[in-house]
Scaffold this motif. Structure first.
Motif, PDB file in Angstrom:
ATOM      1  N   CYS A 192       0.859  -1.189   0.000  1.00 32.99           N
ATOM      2  CA  CYS A 192       0.000   0.000   0.000  1.00 32.99           C
ATOM      3  C   CYS A 192       0.888   1.229   0.000  1.00 32.99           C
ATOM      4  O   CYS A 192       1.808   1.338   0.811  1.00 32.99           O
ATOM      5  CB  CYS A 192      -0.907   0.027   1.225  1.00 32.99           C
ATOM      6  N   HIS A 243      -3.837   5.497   4.496  1.00 37.17           N
ATOM      7  CA  HIS A 243      -4.488   4.214   4.794  1.00 37.17           C
ATOM      8  C   HIS A 243      -3.956   3.607   6.088  1.00 37.17           C
ATOM      9  O   HIS A 243      -2.746   3.528   6.295  1.00 37.17           O
ATOM     10  CB  HIS A 243      -4.265   3.221   3.648  1.00 37.17           C
ATOM     11  N   HIS A 287      -3.903   0.100   7.863  1.00 37.22           N
ATOM     12  CA  HIS A 287      -4.202  -1.305   7.561  1.00 37.22           C
ATOM     13  C   HIS A 287      -3.928  -2.255   8.722  1.00 37.22           C
ATOM     14  O   HIS A 287      -3.792  -3.464   8.517  1.00 37.22           O
ATOM     15  CB  HIS A 287      -3.399  -1.760   6.336  1.00 37.22           C
ATOM     16  N   PRO A 306      -4.021  -5.026  -0.225  1.00 42.35           N
ATOM     17  CA  PRO A 306      -4.435  -4.429   1.056  1.00 42.35           C
ATOM     18  C   PRO A 306      -5.774  -3.681   0.965  1.00 42.35           C
ATOM     19  O   PRO A 306      -6.494  -3.607   1.954  1.00 42.35           O
ATOM     20  CB  PRO A 306      -3.292  -3.465   1.393  1.00 42.35           C
ATOM     21  N   ASP A 307      -6.096  -3.152  -0.207  1.00 41.92           N
ATOM     22  CA  ASP A 307      -7.313  -2.332  -0.301  1.00 41.92           C
ATOM     23  C   ASP A 307      -8.552  -3.120  -0.694  1.00 41.92           C
ATOM     24  O   ASP A 307      -9.657  -2.577  -0.693  1.00 41.92           O
ATOM     25  CB  ASP A 307      -7.077  -1.170  -1.279  1.00 41.92           C
ATOM     26  N   TYR A 343     -12.936   0.514   1.633  1.00 46.96           N
ATOM     27  CA  TYR A 343     -13.398   1.813   2.140  1.00 46.96           C
ATOM     28  C   TYR A 343     -14.737   2.218   1.544  1.00 46.96           C
ATOM     29  O   TYR A 343     -15.330   3.208   1.947  1.00 46.96           O
ATOM     30  CB  TYR A 343     -12.361   2.906   1.832  1.00 46.96           C
TER      31      TYR A 343
HETATM   32 ZN    ZN Z   1      -4.093   0.859   1.311  1.00 55.72          ZN
END
Ligand code: ZN
Ligand code: ZN
Length: 611
Positions: free
Chosen positions: A423, A428, A430, A445-446, A482
């Protein structure tokens, strides 16, 4: 000459036109979807996990073998023929009990394993030799009959969790979990092409679950062009780098072959039996000398591993890349295993490329999501069961494509900073709220969702994971962790298996027939359950609390009987025996001590009967 030329040209044109009309005709005839290939949905193919396909036993004529109720007999994980097993094992067991030595018991156990699991054995080319058939669905869920839908719903309950995806866009790819891995991968690739033709859509979604992750991962390596056929891939607890459980078994690192652990701790650490049952089994194990027990288990394991598992390339695909070289050396280095070895070596390469191949997929515009689960140590069959975070069946590193985590029951060190391996957005965050997982070290990760304290084999009872999956296969609104506060990156595990039937039972009670207090308690409990179930985000333990409230209200209303937990005398007896006599059998323990144990068991049952 010119005329002839024109004639030839026109004839050719006619042929081409006729052929293309014919082709369109064939293509159109195969388009079975109501949308006519023109809709916002993508056909979605489920690639299920271990044992989530129906593989049934056939008789010698190739017909389905049926049980006494007329149902087909499952070959997964074994074909148990109780009568034959009793016939094979009864006398060796009795003789071993009487003589207190291995009077054929260990051989009988090995034979029993062979008789049961032999149905899933393979030859030296890794082709199944058992007389079984995989029940396949080369058409959409909409075209499945009730029996077929029942099979699908028993693994992924589409009946309980409706999706907006039209059912003629939903497909279930079946395969034999012990089958030939390369054949299964080829079949999946062909299946994708079939779904495209049947629906007329150019791209599909894939939902590989657990073992299904190994099939899709291999396909990305063997058929890189498949990325053009894919719109979205949703991995759900995928075994992308196998399971350490298999890695341990294939490297002869098995815990329960150690008698000290078997008699003291193994059954409790397993977390599948209640304490009382575990204690009772530990006491019963002492009917035979531990050498007889261990010898029998050893022969049973050897038979299962050497006669079934190591000839199954699908099992090999579940061996982690770190454990593969030594395991392959151990079991696949002889010339007779060369044909299997060449297939497993090929998968090993795919496994090593798995994360790169998935990265390439995202670079080519395919959306890739993942669901991972953590804070459940692996089942304690292999020696490495409690060395890294896991979901009971697969280590987190494998399912999350590399997330960094503290072990179960521990947290990341104080002041730990996220690694940001994958990322690059500094805004962010995490790291999980419980400070256990660093999702930034995972490949995606997203777009990876994590569920705390969630058991792998109970994933189908996590209503939140199912709702998330149903949303992801139908729509593209959730673009990352998100996008929708209802589905954050980190969430709690839950299990609604018991609460759902309890809730409908409570709703069926005629509250008008209850006294005011009892009726109110029941209404309140129903409201509490419905409120908790309506949310996809909440505190750990909420389901259990609502379940308890429902149970209490139903007991109070006289609808169900209170579940009395019997006193557990077996665990203390087992612990006392272990403390005083180690792993000795009753025949090796002084008579007086055995009399004491028998006396306390008799007293217990006399008292219980009296009550
Ligand atoms: Zn991220
Ligand atoms: Zn469509």
């Amino acid at each position: 000459m010119k005329k002839n030329f024109l004639r030839v040209i026109s004839v050719c044109l006619c042929i081409v036109l006729m052929a293309s009309v014919g082709a369109v005709g064939v293509f159109a005839a195969d388009k079975r979807t109501a949308c006519g290939a023109d809709c916002a949905y993508y056909p979605t193919i489920i690639v299920p996990g271990l044992g989530q396909s129906s593989v049934v036993v056939l008789d010698d004529d190739g017909d389905f073998l049926l049980d006494k109720d007329g149902n087909k007999i499952s070959a997964f994980p074994a074909y148990i023929q109780t009568k034959q097993l009793v016939k094979r094992a009864f006398f060796p067991a009795l003789l071993s009990l009487l003589t207190q030595r291995d009077a054929g018991l260990s051989n009988a156990v090995a034979d029993a394993i062979g008789m049961s699991f032999g149905i899933n054995a393979s030859d030296l080319y890794a082709q199944n030799t058992g007389n079984v058939q995989v029940e396949k669905f080369p058409y959409s869920y909409a075209e499945c009959n009730d029996y077929e839908r029942g099979i699908i719903n028993s693994h992924i309950p589409f009946d309980l969790y409706p999706t907006d995806l039209p059912l003629d866009h939903l497909y279930y790819f079946s395969y034999n979990s012990f089958g030939n891995h390369i054949d299964i991968v080829n079949e999946l690739y062909t299946y994708i092409q079939m779904v495209k033709v049947q629906t007329g859509h150019r791209k599909v979604n894939l939902v590989p679950l657990s073992q299904g992750g190994t099939v899709v991962s291999a396909m990305l390596d063997y058929y890189p062009q498949v990325s053009a056929d894919l719109h979205k891939v949703l991995f759900v607890v995928p075994a992308l780098d196998g399971s350490k459980l298999i890695g341990d078994v294939f490297n002869d690192r098995i815990t329960f072959l150690d008698s000290d652990y078997l008699y003291h701790g193994f059954l409790e650490d397993m977390r599948l039996l209640d304490e009382k049952t575990a204690g009772l089994i530990e006491v019963l194990l002492r009917l035979l000398p531990d050498s007889v027990i261990i010898n029998s288990l050893q022969k049973g394991v050897k038979c299962l591993v050497e006669d079934v598992m190591i000839r199954s390339t699908s099992m090999w695909a579940l061996c982690p890349s770190g454990d593969y070289p030594s395991a392959a050396e151990r079991y696949l280095s002889s010339p007779e295993m060369a044909a299997i070895r060449s297939q497993t070596d090929r998968y090993y390469q795919a496994q090593l490329h798995a994360r790169d191949n998935i990265q390439t997929l995202t670079e080519r515009g395919v959306q890739v999501f993942c669901v991972a689960e953590y804070d459940y140590a692996l089942i304690n069959v292999g020696e490495n069961w409690n060395t890294e975070n896991a979901d009971f069946i697969i280590q987190l590193d494998s399912t999350s494509m590399g997330a960094y985590a503290a072990n179960v029951g521990e947290t990341l060190p104080e002041g730990y900073e996220q690694k940001n391996t994958h990322c690059s957005d500094p805004t962010h965050h995490h790291i999980s709220p419980d400070h256990v997982v660093d999702a930034s070290a995972g490949l995606l990760p997203d777009t990876t969702f994590y569920f705390d304290a969630q058991r792998h084999d109970l994933t189908q009872y996590n209503d939140v994971i199912l709702k998330l999956a149903m949303e992801l296969i139908a729509h593209d609104d959730i673009t990352d962790v998100y996008a929708d506060p209802a589905f954050p990156q980190f969430n709690n595990g839950r299990n609604v298996k018991t609460i759902l039937p309890l809730l409908s039972q409570a709703k069926d009670v005629d509250a008008a027939k209850l006294s005011g207090d009892k009726a109110k308690a029941l209404t309140d409990a129903i409201a509490q359950s419905e409120e908790v179930l309506s949310r996809t985000v909440g505190a750990a333990g909420e389901i259990e609390a609502a379940e308890q409230a429902l149970t209490d209200a139903l007991v109070n209303a006289g609808v169900v009987k209170a579940n009395k937990k019997g006193k557990n005398i077996f665990t203390p007896i087992s612990e006392w025996l272990y403390a005083h006599y180690g792993t000795k059998s009753f025949s090796e323990i002084p008579r007086a001590a055995v009399r004491n144990v028998l006396q306390s068991i008799t007293d217990f049952f006399r008292k219980t009967a009296h009550i």
